[in-house]
Design a protein around this motif. Structure first.
Motif, PDB file in Angstrom:
ATOM      1  N   ILE A   1       0.879  -1.135  -0.079  1.00  0.00           N
ATOM      2  CA  ILE A   1      -0.055  -0.040  -0.022  1.00  0.00           C
ATOM      3  C   ILE A   1       0.750   1.293  -0.070  1.00  0.00           C
ATOM      4  O   ILE A   1       0.420   2.402  -0.331  1.00  0.00           O
ATOM      5  CB  ILE A   1      -0.858   0.039   1.268  1.00  0.00           C
ATOM      6  CG1 ILE A   1      -2.293   1.028   0.951  1.00  0.00           C
ATOM      7  CG2 ILE A   1      -0.414   0.227   2.609  1.00  0.00           C
ATOM      8  CD1 ILE A   1      -3.382   0.414   2.102  1.00  0.00           C
ATOM      9  N   VAL A   2       1.980   1.096   0.427  1.00  0.00           N
ATOM     10  CA  VAL A   2       2.924   2.470   0.490  1.00  0.00           C
ATOM     11  C   VAL A   2       3.742   2.453  -0.853  1.00  0.00           C
ATOM     12  O   VAL A   2       4.648   1.950  -1.002  1.00  0.00           O
ATOM     13  CB  VAL A   2       3.812   2.311   1.895  1.00  0.00           C
ATOM     14  CG1 VAL A   2       4.766   3.590   2.043  1.00  0.00           C
ATOM     15  CG2 VAL A   2       2.940   2.270   3.149  1.00  0.00           C
ATOM     16  N   PRO A   3       3.410   3.665  -1.446  1.00  0.00           N
ATOM     17  CA  PRO A   3       4.061   3.771  -2.707  1.00  0.00           C
ATOM     18  C   PRO A   3       5.653   4.072  -2.486  1.00  0.00           C
ATOM     19  O   PRO A   3       6.230   3.431  -3.641  1.00  0.00           O
ATOM     20  CB  PRO A   3       3.549   5.379  -3.333  1.00  0.00           C
ATOM     21  CG  PRO A   3       2.298   5.263  -2.315  1.00  0.00           C
ATOM     22  CD  PRO A   3       2.455   4.755  -1.005  1.00  0.00           C
ATOM     23  N   ALA A   4       6.197   4.793  -1.664  1.00  0.00           N
ATOM     24  CA  ALA A   4       7.667   4.653  -1.357  1.00  0.00           C
ATOM     25  C   ALA A   4       8.310   3.260  -1.436  1.00  0.00           C
ATOM     26  O   ALA A   4       9.394   3.074  -1.653  1.00  0.00           O
ATOM     27  CB  ALA A   4       7.860   5.654  -0.216  1.00  0.00           C
TER      28      ALA A   4
ATOM     29  N   LEU B   1      -5.437 -10.365   7.722  1.00  0.00           N
ATOM     30  CA  LEU B   1      -6.078 -10.274   6.157  1.00  0.00           C
ATOM     31  C   LEU B   1      -7.408  -9.841   6.042  1.00  0.00           C
ATOM     32  O   LEU B   1      -8.666 -10.231   7.048  1.00  0.00           O
ATOM     33  CB  LEU B   1      -6.055 -11.772   5.579  1.00  0.00           C
ATOM     34  CG  LEU B   1      -4.668 -12.386   5.550  1.00  0.00           C
ATOM     35  CD1 LEU B   1      -4.920 -13.597   5.196  1.00  0.00           C
ATOM     36  CD2 LEU B   1      -3.557 -11.256   4.887  1.00  0.00           C
ATOM     37  N   ALA B   2      -7.918  -9.170   5.025  1.00  0.00           N
ATOM     38  CA  ALA B   2      -9.198  -8.620   4.785  1.00  0.00           C
ATOM     39  C   ALA B   2      -9.924 -10.048   4.451  1.00  0.00           C
ATOM     40  O   ALA B   2      -9.259 -10.915   3.685  1.00  0.00           O
ATOM     41  CB  ALA B   2      -9.203  -7.731   3.772  1.00  0.00           C
ATOM     42  N   GLU B   3     -11.291 -10.226   4.700  1.00  0.00           N
ATOM     43  CA  GLU B   3     -12.101 -11.238   4.310  1.00  0.00           C
ATOM     44  C   GLU B   3     -11.961 -11.666   2.886  1.00  0.00           C
ATOM     45  O   GLU B   3     -11.828 -12.629   2.334  1.00  0.00           O
ATOM     46  CB  GLU B   3     -13.468 -11.336   4.783  1.00  0.00           C
ATOM     47  CG  GLU B   3     -13.584 -12.426   6.056  1.00  0.00           C
ATOM     48  CD  GLU B   3     -15.110 -12.634   6.335  1.00  0.00           C
ATOM     49  OE1 GLU B   3     -15.516 -11.526   6.775  1.00  0.00           O
ATOM     50  OE2 GLU B   3     -15.578 -13.511   6.553  1.00  0.00           O
TER      51      GLU B   3
ATOM     52  N   ALA C   1      -3.929  -4.505  -0.886  1.00  0.00           N
ATOM     53  CA  ALA C   1      -3.778  -6.028  -1.147  1.00  0.00           C
ATOM     54  C   ALA C   1      -5.129  -6.669  -1.451  1.00  0.00           C
ATOM     55  O   ALA C   1      -5.167  -7.547  -2.605  1.00  0.00           O
ATOM     56  CB  ALA C   1      -3.059  -7.017  -0.077  1.00  0.00           C
ATOM     57  N   GLU C   2      -6.204  -6.067  -0.771  1.00  0.00           N
ATOM     58  CA  GLU C   2      -7.533  -7.074  -0.985  1.00  0.00           C
ATOM     59  C   GLU C   2      -8.202  -6.552  -2.364  1.00  0.00           C
ATOM     60  O   GLU C   2      -8.438  -7.569  -2.910  1.00  0.00           O
ATOM     61  CB  GLU C   2      -8.694  -6.500   0.038  1.00  0.00           C
ATOM     62  CG  GLU C   2      -8.463  -5.160   0.561  1.00  0.00           C
ATOM     63  CD  GLU C   2      -7.594  -4.693   1.604  1.00  0.00           C
ATOM     64  OE1 GLU C   2      -6.466  -5.017   1.557  1.00  0.00           O
ATOM     65  OE2 GLU C   2      -7.857  -4.034   2.691  1.00  0.00           O
TER      66      GLU C   2
END
Ligand code: SAH
Length: 456
Positions: free
Chosen positions: A338-341, A391-393, A365-366
């Motif tokens: 999620i972090v662009p850098a 984790l997201a479901e 990621a989800e």
């Protein structure tokens, strides 16, 4: 349900400690009502004074020990427990490793999954001096500039020179910087007034490379006496390769600002993990215990059973540590973060190491799993290394649809790991090997582990 509160502030009780919470506090029960007691170990008989009462639990302090645990280490310096540098420092290392194994076992038992076994925690031979990075606040105390660590839950600085869990070369560098700041009368930042110059000193040192980076975080654009301070660091820290000023002029708890100015040497240092060369700049994420990170990630990669023919997804890939190590043994690796850098770093690191079969994507990621699944991607192995919330479901569901043979779950939170194991079962994935805990943060309560799930 209303619980009757049987204890009151300042009362004293004699009790036996019955448990140790995941945060490392002892638990005593007064008429079944739990009292959390720092620095108390299971089996110890103690006199506890109640310090705080809420509707469902209380806090207490040990006033006297009638008996002590055989697992107790007499911590000579209270600072380590006060500051949270070593919240488990009063527990023998063997017992710390068992404590971490039991955390996972107990959560599995609560979920009625005693069928899943947990191996003994892989520990360190020398479970201290392991951190390759320090971020140390700078404050004025009784008229003197001090470096140290905050007391737990506060912004009260406790001056410290020996940080116990950090690379001693880093501790020494901090003392050199502190003495220079004192000598040249650089004022510490004051959170109340927003005045003053220096907020934080950050030092990183490559475990293999021994390259040192010193970052001076300032509240001001200019660092007074810059030339003298830089010369003093170069002279006093022989391994230094990079001195950077980071400007953070906001009233914020964030340690680092966005602007870096290299004052001397290189913009970044280098180190290696799993045989891959990584560039580390002031704002880069980099694992803080390189020895144990190698063991944790090597365990994950070994369990993936790669032979050069597989397609692998590395979710929550950060700077691509796992992706790049796996790429050597896989056909193609896809990383998402999620972090662009961090993804910039991952791409940069792939290039520097001549790795061409790793693709990196910025995103949740989800969301990315849903896209990959819709695009018909068929990974053989999915590796996940999520933050504490797990984790997201929807990610677990998308994994079920992409139907990899194996899922390797690197976890930093046993509670969400156990929850997610149950959700994977609904997608037809079972745990096929005992879970392997690896101690990434000796003397603290963090529990990291590797779990192997395979399709029925
Ligand atoms: N294996 C990585 C570190 C993983 S730590 C490495 O060696 O660099 C967990 C990572 O998950 C962090 O980098 C964090 O930024 C990222 N993250 C947090 N939430 C996320 C999300 N919803 N989707 C993708 N990445 C996320």
């Amino acid at each position: 349900m209303k619980v009757k509160v049987p204890v009151h502030k300042n009362e004293e009780y004699q009790a036996t400690v019955v448990d140790l919470t995941y945060e490392g506090n002892g638990v005593v029960k007064v008429d079944d009502f739990p009292v959390f007691v720092p620095n108390a170990l299971p089996g110890e008989k103690v006199t506890v004074r109640i310090t705080k009462v809420t509707s469902h639990f209380a806090w207490g302090r040990v006033m006297a020990w009638q008996t002590k645990s055989p697992d107790r280490v007499d911590v000579k310096d209270k600072k380590y427990i006060q500051t949270g540098i070593a919240p488990l420092g009063h527990l023998k290392y063997d017992a710390q490793l068992k404590f971490k194994q039991h955390q996972i076992e107990e959560l599995l038992a609560k979920a009625h999954r005693e069928d899943i076994k947990v191996l003994p925690t892989m520990g360190m031979e020398k479970p201290y001096h392991y951190r390759n990075k320090a971020q140390v606040p700078v404050k004025l105390i009784r008229g003197q500039l001090e470096t140290g660590f905050y007391k737990r839950g506060s912004h009260n600085l406790v001056p410290i020179e020996d940080f116990y869990i950090q690379d001693p070369a880093i501790d020494q560098a901090i003392v050199v910087v502190r003495d220079l700041l004192r000598r040249f009368h650089v004022t510490p930042y004051d959170e109340q007034t927003g005045k003053g110059v220096i907020r934080t000193v950050m030092v990183r040192r490559g475990y293999y490379s021994h390259e040192v980076m010193v970052v001076l975080v300032t509240n001001t654009k200019r660092l007074p006496m810059e030339k003298q301070i830089v010369a003093g660091i170069v002279d006093g820290v022989p391994e230094v390769k990079s001195i950077v000023q980071n400007i953070n002029d906001k009233k914020t708890n964030r340690l680092l600002g966005d602007k870096n100015k290299t004052l001397w040497g290189k913009d970044e240092i280098h180190d290696q993990l799993l045989g891959i060369d990584f560039a580390i700049s002031p704002l880069s994420f980099y694992q803080v215990n390189p020895q144990q990170t190698e063991r944790l990630y090597q365990t994950a990669i070994d369990n993936a059973g790669l032979d050069g023919s597989q397609t692998v997804i590395d979710a929550y890939c950060g700077i691509g540590t796992i992706s790049l190590a796996a790429a050597k043994h896989a056909k193609q690796v896809y990383g998402v973060e999620i972090v662009p850098a961090a993804i910039e770093d991952a791409k940069h690191n792939a290039k520097r190491n001549g790795i061409k079969n790793a693709k990196f994507v910025v995103g949740k990621a989800e969301d990315q799993f849903a896209k990959w699944q819709a695009a018909g991607l068929k990974p053989d192995v999915v590796i996940v290394d999520p933050p504490r919330k797990g984790l997201a479901e929807s990610l677990i569901e998308a994994t079920g649809k992409m139907a990899p043979e194996k899922v390797i779950y690197v976890s930093c939170n046993p509670a969400t790991l156990v929850r997610d194991i149950q959700r994977f079962a609904e997608q037809g994935y079972q745990v096929t090997k005992p879970i392997q805990p690896v101690d990434q943060f000796p003397q603290t309560t963090h529990v990291e582990s590797v779990t192997v799930l395979e399709r029925d």
